[in-house]
Design a protein around this motif. Structure first.
Motif, PDB file in Angstrom:
ATOM      1  N   CYS A 102       0.852  -1.201   0.000  1.00 28.89           N
ATOM      2  CA  CYS A 102       0.000   0.000   0.000  1.00 28.89           C
ATOM      3  C   CYS A 102       0.882   1.243   0.000  1.00 28.89           C
ATOM      4  CB  CYS A 102      -0.941  -0.019   1.195  1.00 28.89           C
ATOM      5  SG  CYS A 102      -2.132  -1.371   1.118  1.00 28.89           S
ATOM      6  N   SER A 131      -1.395  -0.491  -4.200  1.00 30.61           N
ATOM      7  CA  SER A 131      -2.342   0.622  -4.295  1.00 30.61           C
ATOM      8  C   SER A 131      -1.806   1.687  -5.243  1.00 30.61           C
ATOM      9  CB  SER A 131      -2.601   1.230  -2.913  1.00 30.61           C
ATOM     10  OG  SER A 131      -1.389   1.673  -2.328  1.00 30.61           O
ATOM     11  N   ASN A 134      -2.912   8.169  -4.433  1.00 31.89           N
ATOM     12  CA  ASN A 134      -4.154   8.919  -4.205  1.00 31.89           C
ATOM     13  C   ASN A 134      -4.162  10.251  -4.952  1.00 31.89           C
ATOM     14  OD1 ASN A 134      -5.635   7.177  -2.376  1.00 31.89           O
ATOM     15  ND2 ASN A 134      -4.065   7.635  -0.867  1.00 31.89           N
ATOM     16  N   GLY A 153      -7.450   0.762  -6.845  1.00 34.27           N
ATOM     17  CA  GLY A 153      -7.892   2.095  -6.441  1.00 34.27           C
ATOM     18  C   GLY A 153      -9.306   2.025  -5.897  1.00 34.27           C
ATOM     19  N   ARG A 154      -9.890   3.168  -5.640  1.00 30.11           N
ATOM     20  CA  ARG A 154     -11.237   3.208  -5.070  1.00 30.11           C
ATOM     21  C   ARG A 154     -12.188   3.940  -6.008  1.00 30.11           C
ATOM     22  NH1 ARG A 154      -8.411   7.393  -3.307  1.00 30.11           N
ATOM     23  NH2 ARG A 154      -9.418   9.374  -2.772  1.00 30.11           N
ATOM     24  N   ASN A 194      -6.915   4.636  -1.349  1.00 29.01           N
ATOM     25  CA  ASN A 194      -6.550   3.465  -2.149  1.00 29.01           C
ATOM     26  C   ASN A 194      -5.855   2.393  -1.329  1.00 29.01           C
ATOM     27  OD1 ASN A 194      -7.653   4.743  -4.352  1.00 29.01           O
ATOM     28  ND2 ASN A 194      -5.703   5.456  -5.175  1.00 29.01           N
ATOM     29  N   SER A 195      -5.285   2.789  -0.190  1.00 24.14           N
ATOM     30  CA  SER A 195      -4.681   1.782   0.692  1.00 24.14           C
ATOM     31  C   SER A 195      -5.748   0.855   1.258  1.00 24.14           C
ATOM     32  CB  SER A 195      -3.927   2.468   1.836  1.00 24.14           C
ATOM     33  OG  SER A 195      -2.782   3.126   1.376  1.00 24.14           O
ATOM     34  N   THR A 198      -7.035  -1.498  -1.419  1.00 25.56           N
ATOM     35  CA  THR A 198      -6.138  -2.630  -1.651  1.00 25.56           C
ATOM     36  C   THR A 198      -6.291  -3.676  -0.557  1.00 25.56           C
ATOM     37  OG1 THR A 198      -4.572  -1.130  -2.711  1.00 25.56           O
ATOM     38  CG2 THR A 198      -3.734  -3.288  -2.052  1.00 25.56           C
TER      39      THR A 198
END
Length: 318
Positions: A102, A131, A134, A153-154, A194-195, A198
């Protein structure tokens, strides 16, 4: 779970893990840090001075997985490309199946070295999840951008947990429900970004995918997952717990059962104090519990989910 007949082992490459949070599922650990003499390696030492790695670990520790903890980030959650490379070299000789990173960097000078090491790890059948930065999709993000890495990612989605396109720079997009995790001397802190995306993906992989040979098979198995898998905290028709209301009254006199928790606790410090008191009153283990933002939609929903956690029931519907 991953590993088949073998034990499941996952390496977390991050800021370490606080020993107060670590369980008997940690198989070993090591620290890589830069010094005037070069890269210093400290075996059996991985104390987290930041909290980020501990939140990754707590997310993954909900699964039946064993871990190696590889510390490469300092108290400011900063590291060095050389230490990350040394950590990847070390992992070539460690029996793990999954490697969770991450961390992101845009250091182009180390791109070829990252690629060489990750290709070697991939040949060994080790599967790397990393990840994306961001800072945006158009920003270079190593090691996530490399071919033999599953980049994560998110993305906010109404009814999906995951959306994948293996041709994109960000291959897997995860619909995260922000976590609040207790960190010693810091209190409850939000994870997110994003961490967390992941960590959430790897946790799902550990729970729902069987043994895989390599990254190619892993991508295929992720594609086969139910894409409508998403988390909903069950809402029981029960009265709001009076103990909860008594605690909230210390912070606000103007609230209803439908009030959102973030309206009552606008800062993370206030929310942390409240959650610590909740853990004490309801005898919830703050070392292992993970609160979710979806719990905080209303006082009524929070009361219901507290009862679910307290009674040891399954927290999510699949």
């Amino acid at each position: 779970m991953i590993g088949g007949k073998d034990e499941v082992r996952c390496a977390i490459v991050d800021s370490g893990v606080q020993r107060e949070l670590s369980g008997n599922n940690i198989f070993g650990g090591i620290t890589f840090k830069r010094s005037e003499a070069g890269i210093e390696i400290i075996e059996n030492e991985y104390q987290d001075e930041n909290g980020h790695g501990s939140m990754v670990y707590r997310t993954l520790a909900q699964t039946d997985t064993e871990f190696y903890i590889v510390k490469v980030l300092n108290e400011s959650n900063q590291g060095n490309s050389l230490t990350l490379c040394e950590a990847l070299k070390w992992l070539l000789n460690i029996e793990v199946k999954l490697i969770v990173i991450c961390i992101s960097t845009n250091n182009l000078e180390m791109g070829q070295e990252y690629e060489k090491l990750i290709n070697k790890l991939s040949i060994q059948g080790k599967i790397l999840f990393a990840s994306w930065t961001n800072n945006g999709r158009d920003t270079l993000s190593y090691p996530a951008i490399l071919k033999n890495v599953i980049s994560v990612g998110r993305k906010q989605m109404d009814s999906k947990f995951i959306e994948c396109d293996w041709k994109n720079n960000i291959q897997c997009l995860i619909n995260i429900d922000i976590s609040y995790i207790w960190i010693p001397e810091k209190g409850f802190r939000s994870f997110g970004g994003n961490s967390q995306a992941t960590a959430d993906l790897v946790a799902m992989v550990c729970k729902r995918i069987g043994y895989v040979r390599d990254i190619k098979e892993m991508r295929k198995r992720i594609d086969e997952l139910d894409y409508n898998y998403y988390r909903i905290y069950r809402d029981y028709e029960c009265e709001t717990d009076q103990r909860l209301l008594s605690i909230i009254e210390k912070y606000s006199k103007t609230f209803t059962a439908e009030s959102a928790m973030w309206e009552i606790f606008p800062t993370i410090e206030e929310l942390s104090d409240f959650l610590e008191e909740i853990c004490t009153i309801f005898e919830i283990n703050k070392y292992t519990v993970i609160f979710k933002r979806s719990m905080f939609v209303s006082i009524k929903k929070f009361s219901n989910t507290i009862n679910i956690i307290k009674n040891g029931e399954k927290k999510y519907e699949n």
